[in-house]
Design a protein around this motif. Structure first.
Motif, PDB file in Angstrom:
ATOM      1  N   ASP A 133     -66.589 -30.386  -3.482  1.00  0.00           N
ATOM      2  CA  ASP A 133     -68.224 -29.909  -2.524  1.00  0.00           C
ATOM      3  C   ASP A 133     -68.036 -29.052  -1.529  1.00  0.00           C
ATOM      4  O   ASP A 133     -66.411 -29.003  -0.850  1.00  0.00           O
ATOM      5  CB  ASP A 133     -68.701 -30.901  -2.995  1.00  0.00           C
ATOM      6  N   THR A 141     -71.942 -32.065   1.984  1.00  0.00           N
ATOM      7  CA  THR A 141     -72.130 -32.798   0.399  1.00  0.00           C
ATOM      8  C   THR A 141     -71.391 -33.727   0.629  1.00  0.00           C
ATOM      9  O   THR A 141     -71.919 -34.426   0.253  1.00  0.00           O
ATOM     10  CB  THR A 141     -71.786 -32.018  -1.128  1.00  0.00           C
ATOM     11  N   ASP A 148     -72.692 -36.056   2.688  1.00  0.00           N
ATOM     12  CA  ASP A 148     -74.049 -36.998   2.738  1.00  0.00           C
ATOM     13  C   ASP A 148     -74.154 -37.411   1.336  1.00  0.00           C
ATOM     14  O   ASP A 148     -74.678 -38.848   1.271  1.00  0.00           O
ATOM     15  CB  ASP A 148     -75.318 -35.478   2.297  1.00  0.00           C
ATOM     16  N   ARG A 149     -73.300 -36.819   0.203  1.00  0.00           N
ATOM     17  CA  ARG A 149     -73.381 -37.839  -0.984  1.00  0.00           C
ATOM     18  C   ARG A 149     -72.403 -37.340  -1.808  1.00  0.00           C
ATOM     19  O   ARG A 149     -71.855 -36.840  -2.483  1.00  0.00           O
ATOM     20  CB  ARG A 149     -74.365 -36.772  -1.721  1.00  0.00           C
TER      21      ARG A 149
END
Ligand SMILES: Nc1ncnc2c1ncn2[C@@H]1O[C@H](COP(=O)(O)OP(=O)(O)OP(=O)(O)O)[C@@H](O)[C@H]1O
Ligand SMILES: [Mg+2]
Lengths: 392, 283
Positions: free
Chosen positions: A217, A221, A224-225
């Motif tokens: 990704d 991203t 963050d995740r």
């Protein structure tokens, strides 16, 4: 211009090593895709399969629309930069850059125009007549780049092209390589084991581990995740703190998580962001908090809802402090998370050292007790059984 | 040790164990050579003088004139050049291909082949002289260039293959990969990328092979004893007759024979030294 697509690409070496396992990856047109992961995770192998230097055991590789599994390297229209640069030591810089053109019988005038142009882009015009032995590390790296760009390939492959440079030059070349790649707009697969390089250079980043793709990704991203404990621990510097905790009160609407003797509030916002968390009521979860999301609590506070520990080491970086502290919470090491069965059952989880990144004016000394406030919506939760992130 | 040497002052810096030992070795090696060269420039009378003179007085080229004009040493020199050069070229051509294959390509039975080569290269030539002589006689090759070129190639090939193989192994495999990506065929890769980098190894193999052929005596005297096909080694040995040993001529011919080798080694000395030590240390 072309795209690269790997479909279930697998590599099993003759000695039985499964270096790459069912890799799916797509590099878009003009995209810089970074392949990152710890040593031995199969990055080089994956790259060499795309280059055609290594057979593909299983799966399909497409460049553009064509399946190229059985195509020879020179017909794939790719250029590769090796970690060792692999410059021809007996040729001058100009000859090095122009060798591929010479093999293709490019007319002399056209070839030398292309060489000059590549040299100009890379700032090599002054050293075209030198041999590689008379160049600095950074210049050699540029020659390797020049050799790649002069061919105007539809795909660039780079295997840790900057890892032989010293730290300062590496930062500079990072920007330069990105710039050149962007200018030319050629799909690029870039291998590194340095996650900072991955984050700063990649349009997208694919995290590989043990030959298996963990997550692919954008850098933001990933940060963050993260999809699992491994990515969480791998991306970000210093690494995310990971502890085992027990979730309580998820059903009552005042969820908390116990990390050792500390009880942290899991705010409503956090619960809403991770609805699946309610399934873990009364059960263990892995809690992840990045060092930058811990802030020192005022000394007067009552000690509830905070993470308490003892300062072990303080690193002053000028702009900030890295506070290394110990807690009685059970620490999880990301590198050996997920597929280590011992870790899953929690047998090796011990009190490790955690890190917080705080402002430079905070007054802390090794040995001091310390308490941190936690921004609860910055907490990450992972399933201890699978290592995967707990999300929807 | 260098630290201790560096601390020495004055004459002790020059006169020390290491320097004395090297001087001794140098004298030991070069004394016969000096004697050979100086004797070749003496007149026949002076050569026989007792006690021997330290240097030629007067310097004369009579011996050389004698060797080339009267004994036809030029012909022997030419024979040696033809035989040695042809053998060296053959050894290199075959040795490069074999050494490259043995060094780089995965193949079955590599070790037995390498061991076999090593054994051949230490095989005493005298053991094969008689059978070879019979074969040569049978196929009518006695007194021909190929009678020497072929066995010379065979006997020198193993060592050359070893030297070249070791040199090829030292070249990083990325070189071939980059070549492949650049679009070079395997032969082109060998020619344009690998061989230029293996130059010291090639020189070493060439100098060793050439010298071995140049100085070979046993086969040369057995197979090519006819005057027109004698090599220098045979020619010098057979100078004169049962009653006359023309020392001066022999000395002069020997000097003429050693000269090309000396020049060869002098020109390629750097390459040869680095070729012999290749792989000993990385980089
Ligand atoms: N030729 C080979 N034969 C057998 N196994 C190999 C071979 N090359 C690599 N491997 C194995 O395959 C795995 C992946 O290797 P690879 O070189 O792709 O790792 P990498 O991610 O590039 O590591 P690094 O960051 O150290 O360069 C490793 O376990 C390695 O030992
Ligand atoms: Mg690698």
């Amino acid at each position: 211009m072309a795209t690269v697509k790997l479909e279930q690409v697998t590599k099993i070496y003759p000695n039985g090593t499964k270096a790459v396992d069912g890799l799916n990856l797509e590099v878009g047109e003009g995209e810089l895709m970074v392949l990152v992961g710890p040593s031995g995770c199969g990055k080089t192998t994956a790259l060499r399969m795309v280059a055609g230097l290594e057979d593909i055991s299983d799966g399909s590789l497409y460049i553009g629309q064509k399946r190229v599994n059985d195509m020879s390297p020179k017909d794939r229209d790719i250029a590769m930069v090796f970690q060792s640069y692999a410059l021809y030591p007996h040729m001058t810089v100009a000859e090095n850059i122009g060798f591929a053109l010479k093999l293709r019988k490019t007319p002399k005038a056209e070839a030398s125009a292309k060489i000059d142009q590549a040299a100009k882009i890379l700032g090599l015009s002054e050293v075209l007549d030198r041999k590689p032995g008379q160049l600095s590390g950074g210049q050699r790296q540029r020659v390797a780049m020049g050799r790649a760009i002069v061919r105007e390939p539809s795909v660039f492959l780079m295997d840790e092209p900057l890892s032989n440079l010293d730290a300062k030059l590496r930062v500079q070349m990072r920007a330069e390589v990105s710039k050149v790649q962007r200018t030319l707009g050629v799909a690029t697969l870039y291998v590194t084991h340095d996650q900072v390089e991955a984050m700063t250079m990649g349009d997208r980043v694919a995290v590989l581990r043990g030959g298996v793709l963990q997550q692919c990704d954008t850098p933001q991203t990933l940060y963050d995740r993260p999809a699992n404990v491994f990515v969480a621990g791998f991306i970000g510097s210093p690494a995310m703190n990971l502890w085992r905790g027990v979730l309580e009160g998820a059903s009552t609407g005042a969820a908390t998580v116990d990390l050792g003797s500390c009880r942290l509030d899991v705010g409503d916002a956090a619960m809403a962001a991770h609805p699946e968390l309610s399934r873990f009521e009364g059960a263990e979860v892995i809690v992840g908090i990045r060092p930058e999301h811990l802030s020192v609590a005022p000394p007067s506070s009552d000690g509830g809802g905070e993470l308490r520990g003892r300062v072990e080491l303080v690193e002053a970086l000028g702009s900030e402090l890295m506070v290394h502290f110990s807690t009685d919470a059970r620490h999880v090491k990301a590198e050996d998370a997920a597929d280590d069965p011992a870790m899953r059952t929690g047998e090796v989880a011990t009190a490790g050292i955690s890190v917080a990144r705080v402002g430079p004016r905070v007054d802390v000394k090794p040995g001091d007790p310390i308490a941190f406030e936690v921004e609860s919506d910055m907490m990450h939760f992972f399933d201890p059984a699978t290592g995967g992130a707990i999300r929807q | 040790m260098s630290g201790r040497l560096a601390k020495r002052r004055g004459w002790r810096r020059v006169v020390n164990g290491v320097n004395l030992a090297s001087l001794l070795v140098a004298v030991f090696v070069s004394a016969p050579l000096y004697w050979l060269v100086s004797a070749s420039l003496k007149s026949p009378v002076e050569i026989g003088a007792t006690p021997p003179t330290a240097y030629p007085h007067p310097v004369t080229l009579t011996n050389f004139r004698q060797a080339f004009l009267h004994y036809g040493f030029g012909r022997y020199l030419l024979n040696s050049v033809v035989v040695s050069l042809a053998s060296t070229v053959l050894v290199l051509a075959l040795g490069i291909l074999a050494g490259y294959a043995l060094g780089r390509f995965p193949m079955r039975g590599k070790l037995p082949v390498l061991m076999g080569l090593l054994m051949i290269s230490v095989f005493p030539a005298i053991a094969v002289i008689s059978p070879l002589y019979l074969i040569m006689r049978e196929i009518g090759w006695l007194n021909s260039y190929q009678a020497l070129i072929l066995p010379y190639t065979a006997f020198n090939l193993p060592f050359a293959i070893w030297i070249l193989r070791n040199y090829f192994i030292g070249i990083p495999p990325e070189m071939e990969e980059v070549g492949r990506l650049d679009g070079a065929s395997p032969l082109r890769t060998l020619w344009s990328i690998i061989l230029p980098q293996a130059r010291p190894g090639i020189f070493t193999a060439a100098v060793f092979t050439f010298t071995a052929c140049w100085t070979e005596f046993l086969m040369a005297v057995s197979f090519n004893s006819a005057n027109g096909y004698r090599t220098i080694a045979v020619g010098i040995a057979l100078f004169g007759s049962a009653f006359v040993v023309p020392y001066g001529t022999i000395f002069a011919a020997s000097v003429a024979a050693v000269l090309p080798i000396a020049i060869l080694v002098l020109v390629f000395r750097r390459s040869v030294v680095s070729g012999l030590t290749a792989g000993a240390v990385k980089g």
